[in-house]
Scaffold this active site. Structure first.
Site, mmCIF file in Angstrom:
data_model
loop_
_atom_site.group_PDB
_atom_site.id
_atom_site.type_symbol
_atom_site.label_atom_id
_atom_site.label_comp_id
_atom_site.label_asym_id
_atom_site.label_seq_id
_atom_site.Cartn_x
_atom_site.Cartn_y
_atom_site.Cartn_z
ATOM 1 N N ASP A 1 0.898 -1.146 0.000
ATOM 2 C CA ASP A 1 0.000 0.000 0.000
ATOM 3 C C ASP A 1 0.944 1.205 0.000
ATOM 4 O OD1 ASP A 1 -1.421 2.294 0.954
ATOM 5 O OD2 ASP A 1 -3.033 0.934 1.499
ATOM 6 N N HIS A 2 0.952 1.961 -1.077
ATOM 7 C CA HIS A 2 2.016 2.966 -1.196
ATOM 8 C C HIS A 2 1.917 4.072 -0.145
ATOM 9 C CE1 HIS A 2 -0.885 5.409 -3.535
ATOM 10 N NE2 HIS A 2 -0.116 6.423 -3.239
ATOM 11 N N HIS B 1 -5.770 2.810 1.546
ATOM 12 C CA HIS B 1 -5.043 4.001 1.990
ATOM 13 C C HIS B 1 -5.646 4.652 3.247
ATOM 14 C CE1 HIS B 1 -3.189 3.273 -1.727
ATOM 15 N NE2 HIS B 1 -3.944 4.020 -2.511
HETATM 16 C C1 BG6 Z 1 -4.063 5.093 -5.884
HETATM 17 C C2 BG6 Z 1 -5.455 5.211 -6.458
HETATM 18 O O1 BG6 Z 1 -3.934 3.906 -5.156
HETATM 19 O O2 BG6 Z 1 -3.819 6.199 -5.029
HETATM 20 C C3 BG6 Z 1 -5.580 6.512 -7.233
HETATM 21 O O3 BG6 Z 1 -5.724 4.111 -7.312
HETATM 22 C C4 BG6 Z 1 -5.196 7.693 -6.357
HETATM 23 O O4 BG6 Z 1 -6.897 6.669 -7.734
HETATM 24 C C5 BG6 Z 1 -3.858 7.467 -5.674
HETATM 25 O O5 BG6 Z 1 -5.142 8.843 -7.179
HETATM 26 C C6 BG6 Z 1 -3.617 8.540 -4.633
HETATM 27 O O6 BG6 Z 1 -2.296 8.464 -4.170
HETATM 28 P P1 BG6 Z 1 -1.571 9.755 -3.592
HETATM 29 O O7 BG6 Z 1 -0.257 9.239 -3.138
HETATM 30 O O8 BG6 Z 1 -1.481 10.738 -4.730
HETATM 31 O O9 BG6 Z 1 -2.431 10.279 -2.483
#
Ligand code: BG6
Length: 504
Positions: free
Chosen positions: A190-191, A253
């Site tokens: 989960d990034h 997230h």
């Molecule tokens: C991704 C989603 O996992 O996370 C995207 O699939 C979203 O739709 C993105 O834009 C948001 O990541 P961050 O790091 O820009 O908040």
């Protein structure tokens, strides 16, 4: 995540095998992250990258494409010598799960490469592919014995999001993987856990003495978790229309943020203990009935509007989105955590696309002080006490409190005390994937989702998915692109006598 005091060491020799090597994710994040690790001298000395592409492609062609991608997506100026050092490790091999013989051939070629590169047989398989390929690829890797840990060599599998599309499919995928691998070999990414500020939540809570005593229902009124985005759905119409804001963002997230904020203190800073506490708190999220889920949620879809100078059209006019689609691009939920610490403290979550702001934050709202002493000051002119953990656009922590306005009379006004990362630390811009990839290579899965956490997350959102599916278009709000989202999201808090935190 390594302990702050632990000196970073080089990972064991290994091969890094990327499925989806020609895809967007590899170009945008994986390769720039490997480049940044190489620049920090944190790649193994004995290392090779195998790019698996379905359509046959020479290593030369693959390297050329990756170098172009690196120039486009690198987070810092590209040093040719470092880029060459990474790219000369890259070999292209073809493998397609529909053609089992290609996996047998992969095994033979990989073993040869491993001998030449002296990687000791350690392997990191990275599935940067569409989710439908996760299980078929893993099955083939299992059948050919490529994932079997033997002779002291480790074998690990990295899986990207989305992990399932609901509780049933997430369980099925976990079952499938766990027939082939043991949990310690699986790294579900989960990034958000690669973000410094997200990792810092644990340090803020548990490396400081003053927060934990008040981090509970006695002092906290409620918690708000906000992930607002300015971007619309863009080129991802077909994926997004089948997914929606809730699936795309919440069980992964937003729940990462929630679990770090709400978990109990882990007795030890290790993967097992930390992940157990996170899973525990997710499992304590009250499972709502469908009627409760409808009452405690708002979903919306954007209509054309202006975000800054850019015009954006109706969501339903996005390429590959079904006309008349009822997919939500905005979701707000009210959740309750059924445990001793959080009983009676609502957690309000919201996320949406095509909004006027890009903002990711967790706002902890403390209970109002008894203002008897300042009875003549109207309550609405007193600032609310918030502790805000900012992830985007400013990484930092803000404390909002009341103070006396200088002068002969007692006038009170709200002020903010702000900590911003960039004022204290110089940090090279990163993709956020460096820590995650490095941790996979050193075998630390503290920042990765365990099967039970993933399932607990889906369990908590399943009633919302089911209820929304049943009611279809009924109850789907609209909002103008570039706005703050549907008005009904304000109502969700207003009926509890609360409101979303406004930007100062
Ligand atoms: C991704 C989603 O996992 O996370 C995207 O699939 C979203 O739709 C993105 O834009 C948001 O990541 P961050 O790091 O820009 O908040």
């Amino acid at each position: 995540m390594t302990e702050p005091s632990k000196k970073q060491r080089k990972p064991d020799p290994c091969s890094f095998i990327v499925f989806g090597a020609t895809g967007d994710l590899t170009h945008r994040l994986v390769l720039p992250a490997l480049y940044n690790l190489a620049a920090a001298d944190l790649l193994p000395d004995k290392f090779c990258v195998v790019g698996i592409a379905r359509k046959g492609m020479s290593s030369e062609q693959l390297r050329k494409g990756l170098l172009e991608g690196l120039h486009q997506f690198a987070t810092r100026p590209v040093d040719d010598a470092i880029a060459q050092r990474v790219l000369e490790c890259v070999t292209s091999i073809e493998a397609d799960p529909k053609d089992p013989a290609s996996f047998d051939a992969l095994r033979t070629r990989l073993e040869r490469l491993e001998t030449n590169r002296a990687t000791g047989g350690n392997r990191l398989f990275y599935l940067a592919t569409p989710p439908a390929a996760f299980a078929p690829i893993t099955r083939e890797l299992g059948r050919t014995g490529l994932l079997k840990e033997e002779g002291g060599a480790w074998r690990r599998l990295v899986i990207e999001k989305p992990f399932g599309t609901d509780l049933v499919s997430a369980k099925a995928l976990n079952d499938e993987l766990l027939k082939i691998l043991t949990e310690h070999q699986i790294y579900r990414i989960d990034h958000y856990l690669g973000k410094e500020t997200v990792q810092n939540i644990l340090v803020l809570r548990f490396a400081n003495g003053m927060f934990e005593p008040i981090w509970n229902r006695n002092h906290i009124d409620h918690v708000q978790i906000t992930v607002e985005e300015k971007i619309g759905v863009g080129h991802r119409g077909s994926f997004y229309d089948a997914t929606g804001a809730l699936r795309d963002m919440v069980p992964n997230h937003l729940f990462q943020l929630l679990s770090l904020v709400a978990m109990e203190p882990p007795a030890k800073f290790d993967a097992h203990t930390v992940r157990s506490e996170k899973a525990e708190v997710l499992a304590a999220i009250q499972t709502q009935s469908e009627a409760e889920a409808l009452r405690n949620s708002v979903r919306g879809q954007y209509q054309g509007g202006k975000i800054g100078d850019a015009e954006i059209s109706d969501y339903c006019k996005t390429p590959d989105v079904k006309p008349g689609s009822t997919t939500e691009t905005y979701a707000a939920l009210k959740l309750a955590i059924d445990n001793w610490r959080w009983a009676g403290v609502p957690f309000y979550l919201r996320t949406g696309k095509a909004l006027g702001l890009k903002r990711t934050e967790v706002a902890i709202k403390f209970k109002q002080a008894p203002f008897a002493m300042f009875a003549s000051t109207p309550v609405e002119s007193l600032a609310e006490n918030y502790l805000v953990i900012g992830v985007e656009p400013t990484e930092g922590i803000t404390l909002q409190f009341n103070t006396k306005v200088p002068g002969p009379t007692i006038n009170i006004d709200g002020v903010e005390m702000k900590f911003r990362y960039k004022d204290y630390f110089h940090v090279e811009p990163t993709t956020g994937y460096e820590t995650l990839i490095y941790d996979c290579m050193i075998g630390d899965n503290i920042l990765f989702q365990r099967a039970d956490s993933v399932e607990a997350g889906w369990q908590a959102v399943q009633p919302f998915l089911d209820a929304w599916k049943k009611v279809g278009a009924k109850g789907l709000e609209t909002y103008k692109a570039g706005s703050e989202g549907p008005a009904a999201a304000e109502e969700l808090l207003k009926r509890d006598g609360r409101s979303w935190r406004k930007l100062g």
